[in-house]
Design a protein around this motif. Structure first.
Motif, PDB file in Angstrom:
ATOM      1  N   THR A 317       0.838  -1.193   0.000  1.00  0.00           N
ATOM      2  CA  THR A 317       0.000   0.000   0.000  1.00  0.00           C
ATOM      3  C   THR A 317       0.870   1.238   0.000  1.00  0.00           C
ATOM      4  O   THR A 317       1.844   1.329   0.742  1.00  0.00           O
ATOM      5  CB  THR A 317      -0.905   0.038   1.249  1.00  0.00           C
ATOM      6  N   LYS A 318       0.508   2.194  -0.850  1.00  0.00           N
ATOM      7  CA  LYS A 318       1.140   3.511  -0.835  1.00  0.00           C
ATOM      8  C   LYS A 318       0.040   4.550  -0.685  1.00  0.00           C
ATOM      9  O   LYS A 318      -0.992   4.470  -1.352  1.00  0.00           O
ATOM     10  CB  LYS A 318       1.917   3.771  -2.132  1.00  0.00           C
ATOM     11  N   LEU A 319       0.276   5.508   0.184  1.00  0.00           N
ATOM     12  CA  LEU A 319      -0.704   6.562   0.388  1.00  0.00           C
ATOM     13  C   LEU A 319      -0.521   7.628  -0.675  1.00  0.00           C
ATOM     14  O   LEU A 319       0.607   8.030  -0.963  1.00  0.00           O
ATOM     15  CB  LEU A 319      -0.541   7.183   1.781  1.00  0.00           C
ATOM     16  N   LYS A 320      -1.619   8.109  -1.257  1.00  0.00           N
ATOM     17  CA  LYS A 320      -1.538   9.087  -2.318  1.00  0.00           C
ATOM     18  C   LYS A 320      -1.853  10.497  -1.835  1.00  0.00           C
ATOM     19  O   LYS A 320      -2.071  11.387  -2.642  1.00  0.00           O
ATOM     20  CB  LYS A 320      -2.488   8.705  -3.461  1.00  0.00           C
ATOM     21  N   ASP A 325       4.825  10.411   2.376  1.00  0.00           N
ATOM     22  CA  ASP A 325       5.322   9.133   1.877  1.00  0.00           C
ATOM     23  C   ASP A 325       5.062   8.033   2.897  1.00  0.00           C
ATOM     24  O   ASP A 325       5.629   8.035   3.990  1.00  0.00           O
ATOM     25  CB  ASP A 325       6.827   9.220   1.606  1.00  0.00           C
ATOM     26  N   VAL A 326       4.185   7.096   2.535  1.00  0.00           N
ATOM     27  CA  VAL A 326       3.860   5.961   3.393  1.00  0.00           C
ATOM     28  C   VAL A 326       3.843   4.705   2.530  1.00  0.00           C
ATOM     29  O   VAL A 326       3.258   4.699   1.443  1.00  0.00           O
ATOM     30  CB  VAL A 326       2.477   6.134   4.073  1.00  0.00           C
ATOM     31  N   GLY A 368       7.861   8.409   5.733  1.00  0.00           N
ATOM     32  CA  GLY A 368       8.778   9.534   5.556  1.00  0.00           C
ATOM     33  C   GLY A 368       9.874   9.276   4.550  1.00  0.00           C
ATOM     34  O   GLY A 368      10.361  10.206   3.918  1.00  0.00           O
ATOM     35  N   ASP A 369      10.297   8.039   4.403  1.00  0.00           N
ATOM     36  CA  ASP A 369      11.310   7.666   3.416  1.00  0.00           C
ATOM     37  C   ASP A 369      10.949   6.286   2.891  1.00  0.00           C
ATOM     38  O   ASP A 369      11.201   5.278   3.553  1.00  0.00           O
ATOM     39  CB  ASP A 369      12.709   7.669   4.047  1.00  0.00           C
ATOM     40  N   THR A 370      10.353   6.254   1.716  1.00  0.00           N
ATOM     41  CA  THR A 370       9.860   4.995   1.156  1.00  0.00           C
ATOM     42  C   THR A 370      10.680   4.531  -0.036  1.00  0.00           C
ATOM     43  O   THR A 370      10.252   3.667  -0.791  1.00  0.00           O
ATOM     44  CB  THR A 370       8.391   5.150   0.722  1.00  0.00           C
ATOM     45  N   ALA A 371      11.880   5.115  -0.218  1.00  0.00           N
ATOM     46  CA  ALA A 371      12.678   4.803  -1.408  1.00  0.00           C
ATOM     47  C   ALA A 371      13.028   3.324  -1.501  1.00  0.00           C
ATOM     48  O   ALA A 371      13.198   2.787  -2.597  1.00  0.00           O
ATOM     49  CB  ALA A 371      13.948   5.649  -1.402  1.00  0.00           C
ATOM     50  N   ASP A 372      13.141   2.649  -0.365  1.00  0.00           N
ATOM     51  CA  ASP A 372      13.549   1.247  -0.375  1.00  0.00           C
ATOM     52  C   ASP A 372      12.355   0.297  -0.398  1.00  0.00           C
ATOM     53  O   ASP A 372      12.516  -0.919  -0.249  1.00  0.00           O
ATOM     54  CB  ASP A 372      14.416   0.960   0.871  1.00  0.00           C
ATOM     55  N   GLY A 373      11.157   0.827  -0.595  1.00  0.00           N
ATOM     56  CA  GLY A 373       9.964  -0.006  -0.543  1.00  0.00           C
ATOM     57  C   GLY A 373       9.952  -1.121  -1.576  1.00  0.00           C
ATOM     58  O   GLY A 373       9.591  -2.268  -1.271  1.00  0.00           O
ATOM     59  N   MET A 512      10.993  17.335   0.265  1.00  0.00           N
ATOM     60  CA  MET A 512      11.595  16.069  -0.174  1.00  0.00           C
ATOM     61  C   MET A 512      10.564  14.946  -0.216  1.00  0.00           C
ATOM     62  O   MET A 512      10.617  14.074  -1.080  1.00  0.00           O
ATOM     63  CB  MET A 512      12.762  15.707   0.747  1.00  0.00           C
ATOM     64  N   GLN A 513       9.636  14.957   0.706  1.00  0.00           N
ATOM     65  CA  GLN A 513       8.594  13.937   0.686  1.00  0.00           C
ATOM     66  C   GLN A 513       7.649  14.164  -0.491  1.00  0.00           C
ATOM     67  O   GLN A 513       7.299  13.233  -1.221  1.00  0.00           O
ATOM     68  CB  GLN A 513       7.821  13.951   2.002  1.00  0.00           C
ATOM     69  N   GLU A 514       7.249  15.423  -0.681  1.00  0.00           N
ATOM     70  CA  GLU A 514       6.290  15.738  -1.730  1.00  0.00           C
ATOM     71  C   GLU A 514       6.857  15.448  -3.117  1.00  0.00           C
ATOM     72  O   GLU A 514       6.151  14.944  -3.986  1.00  0.00           O
ATOM     73  CB  GLU A 514       5.907  17.222  -1.622  1.00  0.00           C
ATOM     74  N   LEU A 515       8.141  15.749  -3.317  1.00  0.00           N
ATOM     75  CA  LEU A 515       8.742  15.599  -4.639  1.00  0.00           C
ATOM     76  C   LEU A 515       9.532  14.303  -4.771  1.00  0.00           C
ATOM     77  O   LEU A 515      10.322  14.138  -5.693  1.00  0.00           O
ATOM     78  CB  LEU A 515       9.637  16.804  -4.940  1.00  0.00           C
TER      79      LEU A 515
END
Length: 813
Positions: A317-320, A325-326, A368-373, A512-515
């Motif tokens: 799940t990703k929050l839009k 960033d979740v 807050g940091d989902t880059a490694d999802g 950073m989260q938004e972009l």
């Protein structure tokens, strides 16, 4: 003769079956599609951006009517199937027509759940499932002020965020103790709630709705504890249930949903089902990725590949909600045999939790940091043993191998071919790489068109772009039209500035989260730039981030090759006094500063100051009325002057007084790069004004204003901006020029390349020809400088020994 295929349901799952079928068996069926809504297919995932005003309905239509016609599909919108005659193999439509079928696919979707409380049928109570619901909410937002969203799950929070963006006062009431409790643990739920409240949403948890009240129309929500929340609109977003109504009426096996086997076949061999209406192995799914996995199997079955099976889905799940960033996947409940790896960074609002069982990932939640999802989700799906990298798992793959912080491009390149890139559309890395090579794809839009990756919610766009970079290498870089700020993002400087304004981003973490910054906290290239852009956009509101500044700016001095520093006090227009010289001499003696030098900008430079001496040196200089000359800063450095008409026999105007007036009017405000000015008292130009960023040359009739000069490694004469008659005009035009440069120049871009980029004609139009524009720029500059000249390092400026040369004292003031 072609077989007759009827698709009941024109939503994302059903149409995905048609797409997959076109790949496997084009032309095999005569296809008729019945859709209850009057529209062609659209992306329901993107209803939230439509509600928030970020997109229009036309932007989320995925298959227009022309697509159906081109592929020979008979589309019948606004038409429901009322019944199915399984014996005759016919469907009966709401328009009275009957149509035979050989194979039937039911993709009826789901029903929104309405909690059975008094008032649920009042006008103004709506759900959030389709574009009609969005239209109803937009109408309510236009005429009402207050909204209550019942349900703090994924859909409810997206609805609340959209209504907030439309200007409504929004309260979310949620039965459970934390929001999104099905996807997040308590810690991540707390962080999410805190961020939502910071944005202006009111959130009430453990709130049980007693009734919805109102006289002929909704007036509010009453909770069981007696609290009443006024509302002009109530949105119920408490969940969905499979739409098995038609299946039940037809006599198909049902439970919560239409029961299907692993072939996606119902209890009738001629009828298949797909999507939210389905129950498979006791499980129903409301996320799009499992629906697309089902669609592939349905298409296989229709194409004759009877060995193809669906075995259930592992979902993420990703929050839009914009700027948050979740990511979550798997389970993270109270399993006594499971182990937790937790990383928290409270200052940056980052929280990561990885749940292991038998050395395998069974759940993860990232905030807050989902880059490694994507990587963690792939490890979860593959059930790979991660014991070898357990200690560094939460930090990324490079550290697990003993390396430095991971390069985002290399991290994507290291993903296996089966790693899922686009969860919404079930697109793996291998498919994208294959398409890039086989079809010569160059852009994200190309990949989106040919593979569907990033075509739904768009949250994987950054991953797709990195995959393009890692696959194409230099070819991608050469084809890129926008140079990114740094390796942490694909956005360029101009894009970042536009998005700061458009999305009202007010902090570096939020930005950073938004972009979708690929690094958790940026780098030495992007952080100073972002800090500057936010300072420029929100003067007096944004708090300068010292850690985002270079060392010279943090210590207010220039570091030298031996590790010592140089200190340059400000001398207005290059003019000093005996008192200032004595103060400087005392500081030199007191701290045994080895070298004192006059600079090219007519200032005194104290060289060889030790770092630990800097606070005391500046304190002593401040006490004497001397403030920083910002010789280290992306700001006004100096205003160089000649003696002008006060002393020189050739002088036509008082250039010294004008230089002091300019410096006092413009010092202390931050700019994209350093700025140097000069004022010459006559056309002989002794102050070299025509190689400065802003130069003023006195003539008999007033003042010539020049811009865009340079005299360093690149020598460039200035462009003449205009001529003005009075000192106040010089100040106004100069401030307007600086503000335009501040607002549109890219960080670390000197004024001259900015001018060459936008053109001197553009500057003349904005500053000279358009008086209203010039006055507005001047006003914004004065507003910004009213805060920056109150900076702690500038606080003694008001008490500094003033050099006020009549008749310009009023200009300085």
């Amino acid at each position: 003769m072609k077989e007759k295929l009827i698709l009941i349901g024109n939503g994302m799952a059903g149409v995905r079956v048609l797409e997959e079928l076109l790949e496997r068996a084009p032309g095999r069926y005569e296809v008729t599609v019945f859709g209850a809504e009057p529209h062609p297919t659209y992306n329901r995932i993107m209803l939230s951006p439509v509600l928030a005003g970020e997109k229009q309905f036309e932007d989320i239509v995925t298959h227009d009517r022309a697509w159906y016609a081109q592929n020979g599909f008979d589309l019948r919108t606004g038409t429901r199937i009322e019944s199915v005659d399984r014996t005759a193999r016919e469907v009966v439509a709401s328009d009275g027509s009957r149509m035979p079928y050989d194979r039937l696919v039911i993709a009826a979707g789901s029903h929104p759940i309405l909690i059975p409380v008094p008032g649920k049928d009042l006008p103004g109570v709506i759900t959030f499932r389709d574009i009609a619901d969005v239209d109803a909410m937009l109408a309510a937002a236009g005429s009402g002020r207050r909204a209550v969203v019942i349900g703090g799950g994924l859909l409810g929070l997206e609805a609340a965020n959209g209504l907030l963006a439309r200007g409504m006062t929004v309260t979310v009431v949620h039965l459970m103790a934390t929001v999104m409790e099905r996807q997040l643990d308590d810690a991540a739920g707390y962080l999410l709630r805190r961020e939502l409240e910071r944005r202006g949403l009111a959130v009430i948890t453990e709130a049980n709705t007693e009734c919805i009240f109102g006289d002929g129309r909704v007036g509010g929500v009453r909770l069981k504890d007696g609290r009443e929340i006024p509302a002009d609109l109530v949105v119920m977003a408490v969940g969905i249930r499979p739409n098995a109504d038609l299946g039940k009426a037809t006599g198909l096996a049902t439970n919560r949903g239409l029961i299907v086997d692993d072939r996606m076949v119902t209890s009738d061999e001629a009828i298949l089902a797909v999507g939210e209406c389905v129950e498979h192995r006791g499980q129903s799914y409301g996320l799009v990725a499992p629906l697309y996995e089902m669609a592939k199997v349905v298409a296989d079955q229709l194409a004759g590949r009877t060995d193809s099976v669906y075995q259930g889905s592992v979902t993420s799940t990703k929050l839009k909600v914009t700027g948050i960033d979740v990511f979550s996947a798997g389970t993270f409940g109270a399993d006594k045999d499971a182990e937790d790896i937790v990383f928290r960074d409270a200052a940056r609002g980052i929280y990561k939790r990885i749940v292991l069982k038998d050395d395998r990932i069974v759940g993860t939640v990232l905030y807050g940091d989902t880059a490694d999802g994507a990587r963690l989700f792939q490890l979860l799906r593959s059930s790979e043993d991660v014991s070898a990298e357990r200690d560094t798992l939460v930090f990324g793959p490079a550290l697990a191998a003993g390396g430095a912080a991971p390069d985002p491009i290399e991290a994507v390149a290291a993903l296996p071919a089966e790693a899922e890139i686009c969860g919404c559309n079930g697109v793996c890395k291998g498919k994208i790489v294959e398409a890039i090579g086989a079809k010569g794809l160059q852009t994200v839009e190309d990949v989106r068109t040919h593979t569907k990756a990033s075509a739904s919610c768009g949250s994987c766009t950054g991953l797709v772009e990195k995959l393009l970079k890692s696959t194409l290498g230099e070819a991608f870089q050469q084809g890129s039209s926008v140079k990114p700020v740094c390796g942490c993002t694909t956005y360029g400087h101009d894009e970042v500035r536009k998005l700061i304004r458009a999305k009202e981003l007010r902090s570096i973490p939020e930005l950073m989260q938004e972009l979708a910054w690929t690094s958790p906290n940026g780098c030495s290239k992007c952080r100073p730039a972002l800090n500057y852009y936010l300072l420029c956009e929100y003067p007096g509101e944004y708090r300068d981030d010292a850690q985002s500044r270079f060392v010279n700016e943090r210590v207010h001095a220039n570091i030298q090759k031996d590790g010592t520093y140089s200190v340059v006090p400000r001398m207005w227009g290059g003019v000093t006094s005996a008192a200032e010289l004595r103060a400087i001499a005392d500081v030199v003696d007191r701290y045994q500063i080895p070298t004192v030098k006059v600079t090219g900008g007519q200032r005194i430079d104290l060289l060889g100051v030790k770092k630990e001496q800097l606070p005391a040196v500046w304190a002593d200089l401040n006490n004497a009325g001397l403030v920083s000359g910002h010789a280290y800063g992306k700001a006004l450095r100096t205003v160089k002057t000649c003696v002008g008409s006060e002393w020189c026999r050739f002088g036509t105007q008082d250039s010294t007084a004008m230089g002091i007036a300019l410096e006092r009017a413009t010092w202390g405000v931050w700019t994209p790069h350093k700025v140097k000015m000069a004022v010459s008292g006559c056309p002989r130009n002794c102050a070299e004004a025509t190689v400065k960023d802003f130069g003023v040359v006195a003539v008999e009739s007033g003042w010539e204003l020049h811009v865009g000069g340079a005299a360093g490694m690149h020598v460039r004469p200035t462009d003449l901006l205009c001529k003005v008659a009075t000192p106040p005009e010089v100040i106004e035009y100069c401030c307007a020029f600086l503000q335009l440069y501040r607002e549109e120049g890219r960080y670390l871009e000197r004024p001259w390349p900015w001018i060459e980029r936008v053109g001197i004609a553009y500057l003349r139009k904005r500053i000279v020809e358009d008086a209203e524009s010039r006055r507005a720029l001047h006003a914004r500059f004065r507003h910004a400088i009213s805060f920056t000249q109150k900076d702690p390092w500038a606080e003694r400026a008001a008490g500094a020994a003033a050099h006020e040369f009549s008749p310009l004292a009023e200009v300085v003031a």
